[in-house]
Design an enzyme around this catalytic site. Structure first.
Site, PDB file in Angstrom:
ATOM      1  N   ASP A 128       0.847  -1.188   0.000  1.00 30.66           N
ATOM      2  CA  ASP A 128       0.000   0.000   0.000  1.00 30.66           C
ATOM      3  C   ASP A 128       0.886   1.243   0.000  1.00 30.66           C
ATOM      4  OD1 ASP A 128      -2.506   1.241  -0.071  1.00 30.66           O
ATOM      5  OD2 ASP A 128      -2.414   1.649   2.068  1.00 30.66           O
ATOM      6  N   HIS A 135      -3.290  13.884   0.732  1.00 30.78           N
ATOM      7  CA  HIS A 135      -3.543  12.970   1.849  1.00 30.78           C
ATOM      8  C   HIS A 135      -2.346  12.934   2.813  1.00 30.78           C
ATOM      9  CE1 HIS A 135      -4.904   9.494   4.110  1.00 30.78           C
ATOM     10  NE2 HIS A 135      -3.753   8.895   3.864  1.00 30.78           N
ATOM     11  N   GLU A 201     -10.228   4.081   3.552  1.00 33.13           N
ATOM     12  CA  GLU A 201      -9.298   4.768   2.664  1.00 33.13           C
ATOM     13  C   GLU A 201      -9.699   4.441   1.233  1.00 33.13           C
ATOM     14  OE1 GLU A 201      -5.175   4.142   3.859  1.00 33.13           O
ATOM     15  OE2 GLU A 201      -5.426   5.711   5.383  1.00 33.13           O
ATOM     16  N   GLU A 203      -9.002   4.062  -2.400  1.00 32.97           N
ATOM     17  CA  GLU A 203      -7.776   3.831  -3.165  1.00 32.97           C
ATOM     18  C   GLU A 203      -8.094   3.076  -4.450  1.00 32.97           C
ATOM     19  OE1 GLU A 203      -4.484   2.337  -0.895  1.00 32.97           O
ATOM     20  OE2 GLU A 203      -5.183   3.258   0.978  1.00 32.97           O
ATOM     21  N   ASP A 235      -8.886   0.478   1.944  1.00 31.38           N
ATOM     22  CA  ASP A 235      -7.892   0.092   2.951  1.00 31.38           C
ATOM     23  C   ASP A 235      -8.432   0.527   4.316  1.00 31.38           C
ATOM     24  OD1 ASP A 235      -5.562  -0.522   4.334  1.00 31.38           O
ATOM     25  OD2 ASP A 235      -4.573   1.362   3.791  1.00 31.38           O
ATOM     26  N   ARG A 239      -7.850   4.024  13.171  1.00 31.21           N
ATOM     27  CA  ARG A 239      -6.918   5.133  13.409  1.00 31.21           C
ATOM     28  C   ARG A 239      -6.327   5.136  14.812  1.00 31.21           C
ATOM     29  NH1 ARG A 239      -5.636   6.186   8.371  1.00 31.21           N
ATOM     30  NH2 ARG A 239      -7.425   6.834   7.105  1.00 31.21           N
ATOM     31  N   GLN A 242      -3.730   2.427  14.865  1.00 27.51           N
ATOM     32  CA  GLN A 242      -2.634   2.905  14.001  1.00 27.51           C
ATOM     33  C   GLN A 242      -1.769   3.949  14.714  1.00 27.51           C
ATOM     34  OE1 GLN A 242      -4.081   4.762  10.396  1.00 27.51           O
ATOM     35  NE2 GLN A 242      -2.042   5.231   9.624  1.00 27.51           N
ATOM     36  N   LYS A 255      -4.314  -1.842  10.116  1.00 30.56           N
ATOM     37  CA  LYS A 255      -4.661  -1.965   8.696  1.00 30.56           C
ATOM     38  C   LYS A 255      -4.936  -3.404   8.278  1.00 30.56           C
ATOM     39  CE  LYS A 255      -3.311   2.297   7.318  1.00 30.56           C
ATOM     40  NZ  LYS A 255      -4.073   3.193   6.446  1.00 30.56           N
ATOM     41  N   THR A 259      -9.027  -5.596   3.906  1.00 28.52           N
ATOM     42  CA  THR A 259      -8.866  -4.698   2.770  1.00 28.52           C
ATOM     43  C   THR A 259      -9.855  -5.172   1.707  1.00 28.52           C
ATOM     44  OG1 THR A 259      -6.491  -4.546   3.249  1.00 28.52           O
ATOM     45  CG2 THR A 259      -7.218  -3.761   1.088  1.00 28.52           C
ATOM     46  N   GLU A 370      -9.906  12.771   7.387  1.00 22.08           N
ATOM     47  CA  GLU A 370      -9.732  14.050   6.688  1.00 22.08           C
ATOM     48  C   GLU A 370     -11.071  14.763   6.506  1.00 22.08           C
ATOM     49  OE1 GLU A 370      -6.710  13.633   3.224  1.00 22.08           O
ATOM     50  OE2 GLU A 370      -7.383  11.620   3.729  1.00 22.08           O
TER      51      GLU A 370
HETATM   52 MN    MN Z   1      -3.884   3.024   2.634  1.00 20.61          MN
END
Ligand code: MN
Length: 422
Positions: A128, A135, A201, A203, A235, A239, A242, A255, A259, A370
């Protein structure tokens, strides 16, 4: 672009026009078969190969396999030949190949809504990236508020971490809220329990074709030959887990719990009309990362949210973000050149995800952290609910498509609904 219709009906707005022909895999009588999407159906590639309808195009074993890996290994010349042949079999005018249409075609198709899709390739490695400037800047501010948001290496290489292949799951798979350690709130040490800051996420990932030899990097000028096609990737990210674990070695359990990918691999050949320039790069990258003009793709992306209460009330999902794949700072070609510059091997069926794709506008961010500025500006949902991060029962759907006038191709969806922690 000339207008071509397939003899299989395709509804207006469908992702799966004859220009697309993406590859997937579906469960079939206890086994797995490969197929391509057309309209709301799947053309069964096993049946096609078994009937001898790909004679002289490619080894039928590539189509009668239970994963795409043999076809991925076959390389771009075979991919192109097969794509042209499939388009000829499906086109509705008299310039095609009538051999499929003349058969009892029913035995060659299954309805998508009746099919259970599965991950179509055996993924050896999953990487990843972190290739969106917006970002990386936004996350830097949130995770390290008192320092420069972009670390000094960011503009010199596509930053990435190795992810976990065993938990790459297909569209629609329920997502279990992970348990884990969170940052200590006080001197008593970390808290263990269900993540309270579960995020997404947005992606796009590429799936590799032929690999390289151990010790031989893939030069950027050859990188395209090693990329088969693209999927949408969510993904999922815890948080709080993480934030506590990520220094010094990067993301891990925050993570690796899941996925999600979309079920159809849209080929680079199908995406070719949408190839365009990415943003400029400053400073110019090192030599091995140069030479990727027109290596971005104009793919519109959207994130939809529906909560359990919304579904109970019959309220349609709301779109919480819209952005575009072409905004990424680092291209896929640069990513692949970088991955192999030390001589490591890639193999057919590897998955390389872009990193969260965020644009420059507030409504174009590819993650909730975000969009809601770390839950300080929550999203207002129909029915009076608010969301900073995901609640149990929330469903996230990623969508992606390319459009030029009436000419459209798309990715289908990458959906996942959150189930309570165990
Ligand atoms: Mn990611």
């Amino acid at each position: 672009m000339p207008h071509i219709d397939s003899w299989i009906p395709v509804a207006p707005g469908s992702d799966f026009t004859i220009y697309n022909l993406p590859y997937g895999a579906f469960a079939h009588k206890g086994g797995v078969r490969l197929g391509i999407a057309i309209g709301d159906r799947i053309l069964d590639l096993y049946a096609l190969g078994d009937a001898g309808l790909t004679e002289g195009v490619c080894d039928r074993a590539l189509l009668m396999a239970t994963s795409l890996n043999p076809l991925l290994a076959a390389g771009p010349a075979i991919w192109k030949k097969l794509r042209l042949h499939l388009a000829a079999l499906l086109r509705g005018d008299d310039r095609g190949d009538a051999s499929l249409r003349e058969r009892n075609a029913d035995g060659f198709f299954v309805e998508q809504r009746a099919a259970t899709m599965v991950v179509p390739m055996e993924i050896g490695d999953y990487v990843d990236f972190y290739s969106s400037l917006e970002h990386a800047t936004n996350l830097g501010k949130l995770f390290r508020p008192n320092s420069e948001p972009l670390l000094p290496n960011w503009r010199h290489m596509p930053i990435a971490y190795h992810g976990r292949t065993s938990t790459v799951v297909i569209d629609g798979t329920p997502i279990l809220r992970p348990n884990g350690q969170r940052t200590p709130a006080n001197s008593d040490g970390p808290v263990f329990g269900p993540s309270q800051r579960l995020d997404i996420e947005l992606e796009v990932g590429f799936v590799t074709g032929p690999g390289n030899r151990f010790g031989e990097p893939i030069p950027i000028g050859r990188a395209r030959e090693h990329i088969f096609g693209l999927v949408l990737v969510n993904d999922w990210s815890a948080r709080d887990i993480q934030a506590w674990e990520y220094q010094p070695l990067g993301p891990f359990l925050g993570k690796s719990f899941a996925t999600t990918i979309s079920p159809w691999i849209v080929t680079l050949d199908a995406l070719e009309p949408f190839r365009t320039n990415g943003p400029g790069q400053d400073p110019a990258p090192l030599q091995y990362l140069r030479g990727s003009d027109r290596s971005a793709y104009d793919i519109a992306l959207a994130v939809d949210l529906s909560t359990e209460k919304m579904r109970e009330a019959g309220v349609a999902p709301i779109t919480i973000s819209r952005t575009n794949f072409k905004e990424l700072y680092w291209s896929m070609l640069q990513q692949l050149a970088h991955v192999t510059v030390n001589g490591t091997q890639i193999r057919p069926g590897d998955l390389y995800a872009s990193g969260t794709i965020s644009g420059s506008q507030p409504e174009s961010m590819g993650s909730l952290i975000e969009l809601t500025e770390n839950a300080t500006k929550p999203i207002h949902v129909p029915g009076g609910e608010v969301r900073g991060f995901l609640q149990d029962g929330d469903e996230i759907t990623l969508r992606g498509w390319c459009e030029q006038g009436e000419f459209r191709i798309g990715f289908g969806t990458a959906r996942g609904r959150i189930t309570p922690a165990r």
